[in-house]
Design a protein around this motif. Structure first.
Motif, PDB file in Angstrom:
ATOM      1  N   LEU A   1      47.816  27.286  44.995  1.00 46.61           N
ATOM      2  CA  LEU A   1      47.098  26.749  44.048  1.00 46.61           C
ATOM      3  C   LEU A   1      47.667  25.376  43.670  1.00 46.61           C
ATOM      4  N   GLY A   2      48.723  24.932  43.958  1.00 46.59           N
ATOM      5  CA  GLY A   2      49.168  23.579  43.588  1.00 46.59           C
ATOM      6  C   GLY A   2      48.689  22.471  44.803  1.00 46.59           C
ATOM      7  N   ILE A   3      48.521  23.226  46.101  1.00 49.06           N
ATOM      8  CA  ILE A   3      47.784  22.265  47.007  1.00 49.06           C
ATOM      9  C   ILE A   3      46.427  22.181  46.598  1.00 49.06           C
ATOM     10  N   ALA A   4      45.671  23.317  46.276  1.00 49.15           N
ATOM     11  CA  ALA A   4      44.294  23.148  45.912  1.00 49.15           C
ATOM     12  C   ALA A   4      43.967  22.252  44.663  1.00 49.15           C
ATOM     13  N   LYS A   5      44.984  22.100  43.740  1.00 51.06           N
ATOM     14  CA  LYS A   5      44.684  21.041  42.666  1.00 51.06           C
ATOM     15  C   LYS A   5      44.822  19.803  43.169  1.00 51.06           C
ATOM     16  N   TYR A   6      45.898  19.421  44.254  1.00 48.94           N
ATOM     17  CA  TYR A   6      46.002  18.032  44.916  1.00 48.94           C
ATOM     18  C   TYR A   6      44.938  17.810  45.652  1.00 48.94           C
ATOM     19  N   VAL A   7      44.543  18.728  46.250  1.00 48.46           N
ATOM     20  CA  VAL A   7      43.168  18.263  47.298  1.00 48.46           C
ATOM     21  C   VAL A   7      41.894  17.867  46.698  1.00 48.46           C
ATOM     22  N   ARG A   8      41.753  18.712  45.566  1.00 47.48           N
ATOM     23  CA  ARG A   8      40.457  18.519  44.721  1.00 47.48           C
ATOM     24  C   ARG A   8      40.650  17.381  44.126  1.00 47.48           C
ATOM     25  N   ALA A   9      41.882  16.878  43.312  1.00 46.54           N
ATOM     26  CA  ALA A   9      41.965  15.575  42.749  1.00 46.54           C
ATOM     27  C   ALA A   9      41.861  14.301  43.523  1.00 46.54           C
ATOM     28  N   HIS A  10      42.272  14.379  44.564  1.00 41.65           N
ATOM     29  CA  HIS A  10      42.638  13.330  45.679  1.00 41.65           C
ATOM     30  C   HIS A  10      41.987  13.021  46.646  1.00 41.65           C
TER      31      HIS A  10
ATOM     32  N   ARG B   1      45.037  31.896  35.645  1.00 38.97           N
ATOM     33  CA  ARG B   1      45.030  31.237  36.970  1.00 38.97           C
ATOM     34  C   ARG B   1      43.518  31.100  37.152  1.00 38.97           C
ATOM     35  N   ILE B   2      42.452  31.810  36.584  1.00 40.58           N
ATOM     36  CA  ILE B   2      41.096  31.613  36.823  1.00 40.58           C
ATOM     37  C   ILE B   2      40.729  30.014  36.698  1.00 40.58           C
ATOM     38  N   LYS B   3      41.338  29.715  35.612  1.00 39.82           N
ATOM     39  CA  LYS B   3      40.867  28.307  35.238  1.00 39.82           C
ATOM     40  C   LYS B   3      41.119  27.310  36.379  1.00 39.82           C
ATOM     41  N   ASN B   4      42.189  27.411  37.106  1.00 31.49           N
ATOM     42  CA  ASN B   4      42.717  26.584  38.403  1.00 31.49           C
ATOM     43  C   ASN B   4      41.877  26.981  39.486  1.00 31.49           C
ATOM     44  N   ILE B   5      41.358  28.366  39.783  1.00 33.71           N
ATOM     45  CA  ILE B   5      40.414  28.353  40.667  1.00 33.71           C
ATOM     46  C   ILE B   5      39.019  27.951  40.611  1.00 33.71           C
ATOM     47  N   LYS B   6      38.588  28.115  39.280  1.00 34.30           N
ATOM     48  CA  LYS B   6      37.305  27.863  39.133  1.00 34.30           C
ATOM     49  C   LYS B   6      37.087  26.048  39.262  1.00 34.30           C
ATOM     50  N   ARG B   7      38.740  25.310  38.756  1.00 32.14           N
ATOM     51  CA  ARG B   7      38.293  24.081  39.011  1.00 32.14           C
ATOM     52  C   ARG B   7      38.372  23.640  40.336  1.00 32.14           C
ATOM     53  N   ASP B   8      39.635  24.071  41.126  1.00 29.13           N
ATOM     54  CA  ASP B   8      39.887  23.534  42.355  1.00 29.13           C
ATOM     55  C   ASP B   8      39.483  24.360  43.599  1.00 29.13           C
ATOM     56  N   VAL B   9      38.937  25.188  43.768  1.00 27.14           N
ATOM     57  CA  VAL B   9      38.544  26.067  44.790  1.00 27.14           C
ATOM     58  C   VAL B   9      36.895  26.138  44.912  1.00 27.14           C
ATOM     59  N   ASP B  10      36.481  25.604  45.928  1.00 24.00           N
ATOM     60  CA  ASP B  10      35.104  25.641  46.292  1.00 24.00           C
ATOM     61  C   ASP B  10      34.259  27.099  46.540  1.00 24.00           C
ATOM     62  N   GLU B  11      35.058  27.508  47.217  1.00 22.18           N
ATOM     63  CA  GLU B  11      34.546  28.896  47.838  1.00 22.18           C
ATOM     64  C   GLU B  11      35.579  30.239  47.833  1.00 22.18           C
ATOM     65  N   MET B  12      35.407  31.497  47.321  1.00 22.90           N
ATOM     66  CA  MET B  12      36.489  32.490  47.345  1.00 22.90           C
ATOM     67  C   MET B  12      35.831  33.436  48.308  1.00 22.90           C
ATOM     68  N   PHE B  13      36.744  33.948  49.317  1.00 19.45           N
ATOM     69  CA  PHE B  13      36.287  34.972  50.268  1.00 19.45           C
ATOM     70  C   PHE B  13      37.093  36.162  49.898  1.00 19.45           C
ATOM     71  N   SER B  14      36.639  37.116  49.191  1.00 20.18           N
ATOM     72  CA  SER B  14      37.275  38.261  48.667  1.00 20.18           C
ATOM     73  C   SER B  14      37.503  39.417  49.749  1.00 20.18           C
ATOM     74  N   ILE B  15      38.206  40.184  50.011  1.00 16.65           N
ATOM     75  CA  ILE B  15      38.616  41.408  50.779  1.00 16.65           C
ATOM     76  C   ILE B  15      38.520  42.890  49.804  1.00 16.65           C
ATOM     77  N   LEU B  16      38.523  42.563  48.431  1.00 18.45           N
ATOM     78  CA  LEU B  16      38.619  43.857  47.723  1.00 18.45           C
ATOM     79  C   LEU B  16      37.225  43.901  46.803  1.00 18.45           C
TER      80      LEU B  16
END
Length: 389
Positions: A98-107, A127-142
């Motif tokens: 999630l730290g990497i995702a934040k950086y990639v989204r910001a820079h 952490r849902i706030k970070n995911i919604k902000r920084d992750v474009d697509e989530m692929f779930s297995i559950l």
């Protein structure tokens, strides 16, 4: 397409390697660069660092290695920017990823995909706030993550099926060894059915759970043989201190064959609970915790989910008994085993619950489904980008 993939542990290496194979099957130009393990390296591409350089578990180890952790994260950020992949794919391991995702989204303008969601539905839901902000697509297995993300948090995801279900189905389709053959190959007696003991893959888990498992299961040793599934990363002699004095065997790299020939199992929570269910082996989930009364209180009042086993989480009800914290006792394990052996209503009811879990898992071919969806999205994004130029 250029894919930058980050995993932080052995299970991630396995799942990412299968995703990579699926990506290669739909994208002939697939080029991989990754933080990962030997399974990923066998598929191809460039390994930047082995996941063992990232994997510190527990508060004290993390604290002692903070400088290394921050150094690895800084290096990863620089490496992504320098390589300019078409997508960054994160596999579980949220503290780092999630730290990497934040950086990639910001820079950068590189899309971030997450394959195998962090378990924020159980702990650290913020952490849902970070995911919604920084992750474009989530692929779930559950399957239950659909209602969590989409229903509760209005965040659309892709449910692609469960790779563990695929792995078990593939194994069973190609496995033909008899019980006698399995016993002969592993120097086991073939005169008694097996109670399997799956005590975890880390030293601390084994230390916490195996002694009580052995003590409880040994009360059935006159009619059943006890077999421990040895974790591949654990030295063989580590088990000696726990097995001494018991009539028990330890087999290594044989978990699936062991489950295929077991009559019942004692299982530490984790993916192993789902694997055991998919093999149709009645089980008792056993998980020792420190200060059990405090943990029991936290489970009732703070932790967000009712269950700890994937079997019960997927079913949304208690299919398998969970002996955790203050309920994790030798007597409770003995009593629950008595309800499952040799036959009876509780055993039949559990097997019916397993059938329900398989139905809820649904889709087959999780890595293929994920790879096809990822490539479709990436090509769509590339097309939209070209149109905007």
């Amino acid at each position: 397409m250029k894919y930058y993939i980050i995993v932080g542990e052995a299970s991630g290496d396995l799942h990412a390697s299968r995703l990579m194979r699926s990506l290669k099957s739909v994208d002939a130009e697939a080029d991989f660069r990754f933080f990962g393990g030997d399974l990923m390296l066998a598929v191809g591409g460039t390994r930047v660092k082995h996941y063992r350089e990232l994997a510190y578990m527990g508060f004290v180890p993390v604290l002692l290695h903070l400088r290394t952790i921050f150094s690895n994260m800084a290096f990863c950020k620089r490496d992504i920017v320098a390589w300019r992949p078409d997508v960054v794919i994160l596999v579980d391991y949220p503290g780092f990823n999630l730290g990497i995702a934040k950086y990639v989204r910001a820079h950068t303008d590189i899309p971030v995909y997450y394959y195998i969601s962090p378990k924020i539905w159980a702990w650290k839901e913020y952490r849902i706030k970070n995911i919604k902000r920084d992750v474009d697509e989530m692929f779930s297995i559950l399957p239950f993550e659909i209602s969590f993300y989409e229903g509760k948090h209005n965040y659309p995801i892709h449910y692609v099926g469960n790779p563990t279900a695929d792995e078990v189905a593939d194994f069973l389709a190609g496995y033909s060894d008899t019980f006698d053959g399995f016993c002969k190959a592993n120097s086991l007696p073939a005169d008694r059915p097996v109670i399997a003991l799956l005590a975890g893959s880390r030293r601390q888990e084994i230390k916490d759970n195996l002694p009580a498992m052995l003590e409880a299961a040994s009360r059935y040793a006159d009619k059943y043989q006890l077999v421990v599934a040895g974790a591949p990363s654990i030295p063989h002699d580590y088990y000696d201190k726990f097995t001494e004095g018991y009539e028990v065997s330890v087999v290594y790299d044989q978990t699936y064959p062991l489950l295929a020939h077991s009559r019942a199992a004692l299982v530490t929570s984790g993916t192993a609970t789902l694997e055991t269910a998919l093999f149709g082996v009645p089980q008792i989930v056993c998980y020792e915790t420190p200060i059990p009364k405090v943990i029991a209180f936290l489970r009732r009042h703070l932790i967000k989910v009712r269950f700890i086993s994937l079997v019960n989480l997927i079913a949304g009800r208690e299919v398998v008994p969970e002996l955790v914290a203050d309920t994790f006792t030798v007597d409770n394990i003995v009593n629950e085993l008595g309800r499952l052996l040799p036959d009876g209503v509780a055993r039949a009811r559990m097997l019916d619950g397993y059938a329900e879990v398989k139905r809820l898992i649904g889709r087959k071919g999780a890595p293929d489904n994920a790879a096809e969806a990822m490539l479709r999205l990436l090509r769509s994004e590339c097309g939209n980008h070209q149109e905007s130029l």
